[in-house]
Design a protein around this motif. Sequence first.
Motif, PDB file in Angstrom:
ATOM      1  N   VAL A 432      50.027  26.085 101.765  1.00 11.18           N
ATOM      2  CA  VAL A 432      49.624  25.148 102.809  1.00 11.18           C
ATOM      3  C   VAL A 432      48.102  25.169 102.964  1.00 11.18           C
ATOM      4  N   GLU A 433      47.521  26.345 102.956  1.00 10.04           N
ATOM      5  CA  GLU A 433      46.061  26.465 103.067  1.00 10.04           C
ATOM      6  C   GLU A 433      45.374  25.858 101.849  1.00 10.04           C
ATOM      7  N   ILE A 434      45.977  26.064 100.664  1.00 13.10           N
ATOM      8  CA  ILE A 434      45.390  25.477  99.450  1.00 13.10           C
ATOM      9  C   ILE A 434      45.426  23.956  99.529  1.00 13.10           C
ATOM     10  N   ARG A 435      46.532  23.412  99.985  1.00 15.00           N
ATOM     11  CA  ARG A 435      46.651  21.964 100.108  1.00 15.00           C
ATOM     12  C   ARG A 435      45.622  21.402 101.088  1.00 15.00           C
ATOM     13  N   GLU A 436      45.436  22.080 102.221  1.00 18.98           N
ATOM     14  CA  GLU A 436      44.477  21.606 103.214  1.00 18.98           C
ATOM     15  C   GLU A 436      43.052  21.628 102.669  1.00 18.98           C
ATOM     16  N   GLU A 437      42.705  22.672 101.928  1.00 11.95           N
ATOM     17  CA  GLU A 437      41.370  22.740 101.335  1.00 11.95           C
ATOM     18  C   GLU A 437      41.193  21.680 100.255  1.00 11.95           C
ATOM     19  N   ALA A 438      42.252  21.403  99.503  1.00  9.03           N
ATOM     20  CA  ALA A 438      42.164  20.379  98.461  1.00  9.03           C
ATOM     21  C   ALA A 438      41.988  18.996  99.077  1.00  9.03           C
ATOM     22  N   GLN A 439      42.635  18.735 100.193  1.00 12.57           N
ATOM     23  CA  GLN A 439      42.447  17.461 100.887  1.00 12.57           C
ATOM     24  C   GLN A 439      41.004  17.315 101.370  1.00 12.57           C
ATOM     25  N   ARG A 440      40.474  18.380 101.945  1.00 17.63           N
ATOM     26  CA  ARG A 440      39.099  18.343 102.435  1.00 17.63           C
ATOM     27  C   ARG A 440      38.114  18.153 101.280  1.00 17.63           C
ATOM     28  N   ALA A 441      38.371  18.836 100.137  1.00 15.33           N
ATOM     29  CA  ALA A 441      37.483  18.722  98.978  1.00 15.33           C
ATOM     30  C   ALA A 441      37.492  17.300  98.420  1.00 15.33           C
ATOM     31  N   LEU A 442      38.669  16.649  98.384  1.00 16.05           N
ATOM     32  CA  LEU A 442      38.733  15.289  97.872  1.00 16.05           C
ATOM     33  C   LEU A 442      37.991  14.332  98.797  1.00 16.05           C
ATOM     34  N   GLN A 443      38.116  14.503 100.078  1.00 13.88           N
ATOM     35  CA  GLN A 443      37.400  13.639 101.025  1.00 13.88           C
ATOM     36  C   GLN A 443      35.892  13.765 100.836  1.00 13.88           C
ATOM     37  N   LEU A 444      35.408  15.005 100.707  1.00 17.85           N
ATOM     38  CA  LEU A 444      33.962  15.215 100.512  1.00 17.85           C
ATOM     39  C   LEU A 444      33.504  14.672  99.158  1.00 17.85           C
ATOM     40  N   SER A 445      34.339  14.879  98.131  1.00 19.70           N
ATOM     41  CA  SER A 445      33.960  14.404  96.796  1.00 19.70           C
ATOM     42  C   SER A 445      33.916  12.881  96.759  1.00 19.70           C
ATOM     43  N   GLU A 446      34.844  12.222  97.418  1.00 20.92           N
ATOM     44  CA  GLU A 446      34.841  10.762  97.464  1.00 20.92           C
ATOM     45  C   GLU A 446      33.601  10.255  98.185  1.00 20.92           C
ATOM     46  N   LEU A 447      33.257  10.895  99.290  1.00 20.03           N
ATOM     47  CA  LEU A 447      32.077  10.481 100.043  1.00 20.03           C
ATOM     48  C   LEU A 447      30.803  10.653  99.215  1.00 20.03           C
ATOM     49  N   ARG A 448      30.692  11.802  98.534  1.00 21.73           N
ATOM     50  CA  ARG A 448      29.487  12.065  97.743  1.00 21.73           C
ATOM     51  C   ARG A 448      29.424  11.120  96.529  1.00 21.73           C
ATOM     52  N   TYR A 449      30.599  10.769  95.989  1.00 18.48           N
ATOM     53  CA  TYR A 449      30.577   9.841  94.858  1.00 18.48           C
ATOM     54  C   TYR A 449      30.157   8.447  95.308  1.00 18.48           C
ATOM     55  N   ARG A 450      30.599   8.027  96.482  1.00 19.07           N
ATOM     56  CA  ARG A 450      30.177   6.735  97.007  1.00 19.07           C
ATOM     57  C   ARG A 450      28.656   6.675  97.157  1.00 19.07           C
ATOM     58  N   GLU A 451      28.107   7.820  97.597  1.00 22.64           N
ATOM     59  CA  GLU A 451      26.675   7.860  97.854  1.00 22.64           C
ATOM     60  C   GLU A 451      25.863   8.171  96.607  1.00 22.64           C
ATOM     61  N   GLY A 452      26.577   8.465  95.503  1.00 22.44           N
ATOM     62  CA  GLY A 452      25.884   8.749  94.256  1.00 22.44           C
ATOM     63  C   GLY A 452      25.395  10.167  94.132  1.00 22.44           C
ATOM     64  N   ALA A 453      25.824  11.059  95.017  1.00 20.18           N
ATOM     65  CA  ALA A 453      25.375  12.449  94.967  1.00 20.18           C
ATOM     66  C   ALA A 453      26.113  13.247  93.908  1.00 20.18           C
ATOM     67  N   ASP A 454      27.346  12.852  93.572  1.00 23.02           N
ATOM     68  CA  ASP A 454      28.146  13.541  92.551  1.00 23.02           C
ATOM     69  C   ASP A 454      28.590  12.538  91.512  1.00 23.02           C
ATOM     70  N   ASP A 455      28.884  13.078  90.317  1.00 22.90           N
ATOM     71  CA  ASP A 455      29.386  12.209  89.258  1.00 22.90           C
ATOM     72  C   ASP A 455      30.911  12.130  89.336  1.00 22.90           C
ATOM     73  N   LEU A 456      31.499  11.390  88.405  1.00 24.65           N
ATOM     74  CA  LEU A 456      32.937  11.162  88.426  1.00 24.65           C
ATOM     75  C   LEU A 456      33.729  12.425  88.107  1.00 24.65           C
ATOM     76  N   ASN A 457      33.129  13.348  87.360  1.00 22.03           N
ATOM     77  CA  ASN A 457      33.864  14.572  87.009  1.00 22.03           C
ATOM     78  C   ASN A 457      34.296  15.350  88.251  1.00 22.03           C
ATOM     79  N   SER A 458      33.422  15.447  89.222  1.00 24.68           N
ATOM     80  CA  SER A 458      33.765  16.153  90.458  1.00 24.68           C
ATOM     81  C   SER A 458      34.903  15.453  91.192  1.00 24.68           C
ATOM     82  N   LEU A 459      34.873  14.125  91.201  1.00 25.63           N
ATOM     83  CA  LEU A 459      35.923  13.369  91.865  1.00 25.63           C
ATOM     84  C   LEU A 459      37.263  13.551  91.154  1.00 25.63           C
ATOM     85  N   LEU A 460      37.244  13.515  89.818  1.00 24.76           N
ATOM     86  CA  LEU A 460      38.481  13.697  89.066  1.00 24.76           C
ATOM     87  C   LEU A 460      39.063  15.086  89.277  1.00 24.76           C
TER      88      LEU A 460
END
Length: 502
Positions: A432-460
Motif C-alpha cells: 500500500v505504501e509502495i502504491r501511494e509513493e508510485a502515485q505521487r511519483a507519477l504526478q510529479l513526473s507528469e508535472l515536470r514533463y509538462r514543464e520540460g524539466a524532465d524527459d520522457l524516460n522519467s515519465l515512462l
Amino acid sequence: MKDIHKNMCNDMRDDERDGMVGGMCDEMRAATGTPAIFRRLRLSVALAAMLTLSACAHRFDTTHPDVPLPATWAEASPGEAQLQRDWWRGFDSTELSGLIDEALAGSPDLRIALERVTQAEIAARSAGASLFPLITLSADTGTGSVKPGGVNDAGWSKRESSGAGLAIDYEVDLWGRVAAQASGARASLDATRYDLETARLTLTTGVANAYFQVLALRMRLQIAQNNLAIAEKLFNIVEARYRYGAASALDVSRQRSTVLAQRATILPLQVQERQAVSALAILLGRQPQALQVAGQDLDALTVPAVGAGLPSTLLLRRPDLASAEAQLYAADANVAAARAALLPTITLSGTAGSSSAALLSLTDPAYSIGIAASIVRTLFDGDRLGQQVELNESSRRQLVESYRSAIHSALKEVDDALGNAERNRNQEQAQVEIREEAQRALQLSELRYREGADDLNSLLDAQRTLFSAEDQLAQQRLLRLTGTTDLFKALGGGWSRPTVQQ
C-alpha cells in the motif's frame, strides 16, 4: 402336553401366529408329543441368546500410535477468537455467504461423499446382522400320482401332501470374529462420516478462494483499464508537445508503445475472469454459463483473525485426522477377525416342522423337531487364512504410518498458514505504501514533463512503477484472503470431534 404346545405358540409374536404358522400352532395344540423336545428347543434358543450377548461384549486390542506434539506453534497466532463452523461469515460478504450456502446444498462432490456415508451405514448394518440368528420359515404343498408295484400293475394312486417348517441357524461367536467384523464396519462408517466433513471443509474453502479469485481478477482488470486511461492521457500530452516541437517522434512512438502494451494486458485478464467464474459455478453445482457474480470491492472485505489454539487440540479439530484414526481402528478389527478365523467355527441349528397328507391343509399332521450343533475346523487351505492375518497386520502397520504422517502434515500446514497470514498482512501494508509513493511519483513526473524539466524516460519509468505497484497490491490482497482461508482449513474449519466414541 397341550399346555406345553400352548406356551410355545403363545411365545410367538402376533404376526408369527398369522397364516400357515397359525395353523401349525392350532394343530400343535391338539397334538401330543414329547415334552423334553420342546424343553431342549427352548434351552437352545436361550443358549444362543446368551452367546449373542457374549459376542457383542467382545473386545480386542487397539493401536494407539505415540506421536509427540509440540507445546506451542512456531508461528504467532493472528488472533484469539475461536473459529466457528460458519467461518466464512467473518469476511462480511453477503454474496459469499449465499454462494457457500448454495454449494453446501447443491455440490455434486458433497453429494458423492454423502452417498459414501449411506453405503457405509448399510455395510455396518449388514455386518451387525451377522451377530443374530438366521430364522427361515418354509411352506410347501403338492399333489401327484404314484403307481405301486411293477410297471405292468394296473392302477394309480393319488398322493397329496402339505408341510411347513421353521429353521434357526446361529454361528456361536466364541472367538469374536463376527463381532470384530461388525466393529470394523462401524469404524469404517465413522471414517466416511469424517471424510464427509473433510469434503465439506474443502468445498467451503474452495468456494471462498474461487470467489476471491473472481474479485481479484476484476480488481486487476479495473486497474489495467485505469492505467490504460492514464497512458492514453499522457500520450495526448506527448503528442501535443510533439506538434509544438517540444518532443521528438521517438517520444511519441515510445508512449504509443506504452499504450499498446497496457491495452494488451486487458484481454488475458478478461479471459481469466470468465474462467474463474466458470470454476466457481462448478463448485456450486451449476452450469458454467449460468452463474452471474455481482462482485464487490476486494478492499471492502474484512479479514477475520482467529486463534490457532494449542497443537494438542488439533487431533480433535481436524476431520481428516479423525478419519485416519477411525481407519486404524477398523484395521485393528480386521486383524482380530482374521485371527479368529483360524479357530473352529461353532454353529447351532434348530428345526421344527409339520406335514400332512392333505392338499393346502395341515389336518392330522405329523410333527418333527430337531436340534444340531456343528464344529468346523479348517485343516488345510494352503495357509490362506494365515496369509490373510499377515496381510491385515501389514495393512495396519501401513495405516499407523499414514496416521503419523497425517499428524505431521497437519502440524506443518497450521504453522505455514500462521506464518503466511502474518507475512501477507505485513506485505500488503508495505505494498500500500509502495502504491501511494508510485502515485505521487507519477504526478510529479507528469508535472515536470509538462514543464520540460524532465524527459520522457522519467515519465515512462513512473508509469511502469505505478502500474506494477497497483497490480501487485491486488495480488497481495488476494494472497492475504486466500491465506486466511488456508488457515481456517488447516485448523479444521471449526469442526470438533463428537464426544461419543465407539
